[in-house]
Write an enzyme that holds these catalytic residues in place. Sequence first.
Site, PDB file in Angstrom:
ATOM      1  N   CYS A  87       5.613   2.019 -42.852  1.00  0.00           N
ATOM      2  CA  CYS A  87       7.259   1.233 -42.945  1.00  0.00           C
ATOM      3  C   CYS A  87       6.689   0.262 -44.455  1.00  0.00           C
ATOM      4  O   CYS A  87       6.471   0.863 -44.985  1.00  0.00           O
ATOM      5  CB  CYS A  87       7.766   0.583 -42.022  1.00  0.00           C
ATOM      6  SG  CYS A  87       9.539  -0.048 -41.924  1.00  0.00           S
ATOM      7  N   HIS A 191       8.046   5.175 -38.535  1.00  0.00           N
ATOM      8  CA  HIS A 191       7.716   4.231 -37.567  1.00  0.00           C
ATOM      9  C   HIS A 191       7.123   6.009 -36.646  1.00  0.00           C
ATOM     10  O   HIS A 191       6.930   6.272 -35.659  1.00  0.00           O
ATOM     11  CB  HIS A 191       7.874   3.979 -36.689  1.00  0.00           C
ATOM     12  CG  HIS A 191       8.904   2.601 -37.524  1.00  0.00           C
ATOM     13  ND1 HIS A 191       7.400   1.243 -38.002  1.00  0.00           N
ATOM     14  CD2 HIS A 191       9.739   2.128 -38.026  1.00  0.00           C
ATOM     15  CE1 HIS A 191       8.413   0.413 -38.250  1.00  0.00           C
ATOM     16  NE2 HIS A 191       9.670   0.923 -38.416  1.00  0.00           N
ATOM     17  N   GLU A 193       4.771   5.251 -34.486  1.00  0.00           N
ATOM     18  CA  GLU A 193       4.234   5.064 -33.065  1.00  0.00           C
ATOM     19  C   GLU A 193       5.281   4.818 -31.922  1.00  0.00           C
ATOM     20  O   GLU A 193       5.555   4.702 -30.930  1.00  0.00           O
ATOM     21  CB  GLU A 193       3.790   4.050 -33.522  1.00  0.00           C
ATOM     22  CG  GLU A 193       5.004   2.553 -34.199  1.00  0.00           C
ATOM     23  CD  GLU A 193       5.080   2.021 -34.707  1.00  0.00           C
ATOM     24  OE1 GLU A 193       5.620   1.139 -35.277  1.00  0.00           O
ATOM     25  OE2 GLU A 193       4.675   3.293 -36.365  1.00  0.00           O
TER      26      GLU A 193
END
Length: 211
Positions: A87, A191, A193
């Site tokens: 990001c 992202h 994650e």
Amino acid sequence: MKVVVVDYGSGNLASASRAVASAAERAGESGEVIVTSDPADIRAADRIVLPGQGAFAECMDGLAAVPGLRDALEQSVAGGTPFLGICVGMQLMAERGLEYGATDGLGWVKGEITRMPAPSLRLPQMGWNALDFTPGSHPLLDGIAPGDHVYLAHSYSLTGGAEEECLATTDYGGPVVAMVANGNRAGTQFHPEKSQEVGLTIMGNFLRWTP
């Protein structure tokens, strides 16, 4: 393998470190994942992950605020340690950012970070969007397909970048750079994650990557 998640006050550290640990387990990579701002840890790392959320200038200030942190990061990456920015961590790789005034970035990829035009669309772009890329074009994209979805949350994006450094785009009122790489330095605007299976696959690819 020692994977360092850089702590420079940007937040998002716990979820990023958990995702790296999960990807390592799935990829069969043994080692440790540590969250740290210690320059010595960064110099000793086998992989470096730089998360980021918030404003470009604030994140660059965060890197500068920890004595020796930016120097250790730049020296390690210049020495060949694989790097992944997430990001705003990806945005910091650019030459400069224009959020709340012009701020120099790390200069690892061409281009600058500007507010997305996104005509008639809401900003920030927040949610799932499809990736567009050429299959087989980069090891970090192994195991995923064009059209696979990732999670994004941003109002600024890379513009004026080099075509050869852009690995993937999404569409939000026009093409938006979603992933970049230059040598051993890579970044995702999305992202990983928070991108479930696709994100873990990309993280696993990063852990196995030998640029």
